[in-house]
Design a protein around this motif. Sequence first.
Motif, short mmCIF file in Angstrom:
data_model
loop_
_atom_site.label_atom_id
_atom_site.label_comp_id
_atom_site.label_asym_id
_atom_site.label_seq_id
_atom_site.Cartn_x
_atom_site.Cartn_y
_atom_site.Cartn_z
N GLN A 70 0.96 -1.23 0.28
CA GLN A 70 0.07 0.12 -0.32
C GLN A 70 1.16 1.26 0.10
O GLN A 70 0.87 2.61 -1.02
CB GLN A 70 -1.06 0.25 1.47
CG GLN A 70 -0.17 0.20 2.87
CD GLN A 70 -1.32 0.04 3.44
OE1 GLN A 70 -2.27 -0.34 3.58
NE2 GLN A 70 -0.98 0.65 5.80
N ASN A 71 1.66 1.35 0.35
CA ASN A 71 2.65 3.28 0.73
C ASN A 71 4.18 2.88 -0.10
O ASN A 71 4.72 3.92 -0.68
CB ASN A 71 3.55 2.47 1.67
CG ASN A 71 2.61 2.37 3.07
OD1 ASN A 71 1.56 3.58 3.33
ND2 ASN A 71 3.26 2.23 4.35
N ARG A 96 -2.18 10.94 6.50
CA ARG A 96 -2.76 9.55 6.45
C ARG A 96 -3.86 10.52 5.78
O ARG A 96 -4.53 11.76 6.25
CB ARG A 96 -2.45 9.22 8.22
CG ARG A 96 -1.21 8.97 8.25
CD ARG A 96 -1.92 8.28 9.53
NE ARG A 96 -0.17 8.20 10.43
CZ ARG A 96 0.67 6.37 9.57
NH1 ARG A 96 -0.20 5.48 9.40
NH2 ARG A 96 2.08 7.03 10.42
N ASP A 97 -4.55 9.19 4.90
CA ASP A 97 -6.13 8.95 5.10
C ASP A 97 -6.69 9.19 6.02
O ASP A 97 -6.69 8.21 6.97
CB ASP A 97 -6.48 8.04 4.03
CG ASP A 97 -7.79 7.74 4.14
OD1 ASP A 97 -8.80 7.77 4.78
OD2 ASP A 97 -8.38 8.13 2.82
N PRO A 98 -7.42 10.17 6.92
CA PRO A 98 -8.57 10.28 8.25
C PRO A 98 -9.91 9.20 8.10
O PRO A 98 -9.50 8.48 9.46
CB PRO A 98 -9.38 11.55 8.08
CG PRO A 98 -9.37 12.05 6.34
CD PRO A 98 -8.39 11.04 5.87
N VAL A 99 -9.87 8.59 6.94
CA VAL A 99 -10.57 7.07 7.65
C VAL A 99 -9.85 5.72 7.33
O VAL A 99 -10.04 5.02 8.78
CB VAL A 99 -11.96 6.98 6.38
CG1 VAL A 99 -12.66 6.25 6.34
CG2 VAL A 99 -12.89 7.98 6.35
N THR A 100 -8.73 5.78 6.87
CA THR A 100 -8.67 4.77 6.66
C THR A 100 -6.80 4.46 7.04
O THR A 100 -6.68 3.18 8.03
CB THR A 100 -8.09 3.99 5.13
OG1 THR A 100 -6.97 4.82 4.61
CG2 THR A 100 -9.37 4.06 4.35
N THR A 101 -7.04 5.28 7.38
CA THR A 101 -5.16 5.61 8.14
C THR A 101 -4.19 4.90 7.01
O THR A 101 -3.41 4.99 7.75
CB THR A 101 -5.26 5.21 9.92
OG1 THR A 101 -5.12 3.74 9.32
CG2 THR A 101 -6.03 5.63 10.53
N ALA A 102 -4.30 5.06 6.44
CA ALA A 102 -3.41 4.54 5.63
C ALA A 102 -2.38 5.73 4.54
O ALA A 102 -2.86 7.26 4.96
CB ALA A 102 -3.77 3.85 3.69
N ASP A 133 -0.76 9.16 2.96
CA ASP A 133 -1.51 9.20 1.29
C ASP A 133 0.13 10.25 1.13
O ASP A 133 -0.49 9.97 -0.13
CB ASP A 133 -2.29 9.93 1.76
CG ASP A 133 -4.17 10.03 1.82
OD1 ASP A 133 -4.44 8.36 1.31
OD2 ASP A 133 -4.72 10.30 2.86
#
Length: 161
Positions: free
Chosen positions: A79-80, A116-122, A124
């Motif tokens: 993912q990163n 980070r994405d506020p929903v998934t914490t992935a 960004d």
Amino acid sequence: MSESTDVGRIMENPQRSLVDALGMLLRDSASGVAVNHDSVLGMPAARRATQIVSGLVGRIPFNIVKHQNNLNKIDENHQNQAVLRRPHKYYGRFTLMRTLTSSAMWYGNAYGLVLRDPVTTAVDAIGILDPEKTFPILVNGSLQYKTKINNEDVILGPEDV
């Protein structure tokens, strides 16, 4: 202790900046010019050395690698992986690494902000923090980072720096 020994210790200790070392060499300057980041960057040799080193670091390929069947392979599906290729919408990997390297050389440290994405914490993106306004602190025995973002004091956890 001699000046050359002091400078040698700074060069061995990454917590001290290149400007500190040059300041020790130039502190008895007959010109009376203050030695700071701006005055040192005005020195063609110092500026060029920074460009060469940071440019070389900027060219190093960074990938997420997974170990599989006794081989290391680039994990294209991680993912990163995309964030490493394009860490921010305004700049690429080369600019990020060159800026962080220059900051480390001139200020003794460099800091990237994990966005980070506020929903998934992935993850960004990776932002660049001002090394003159960012420093590590201990809060209840835990490492944190204090910085200024939009002129406001912000405390960040190590997972975000």
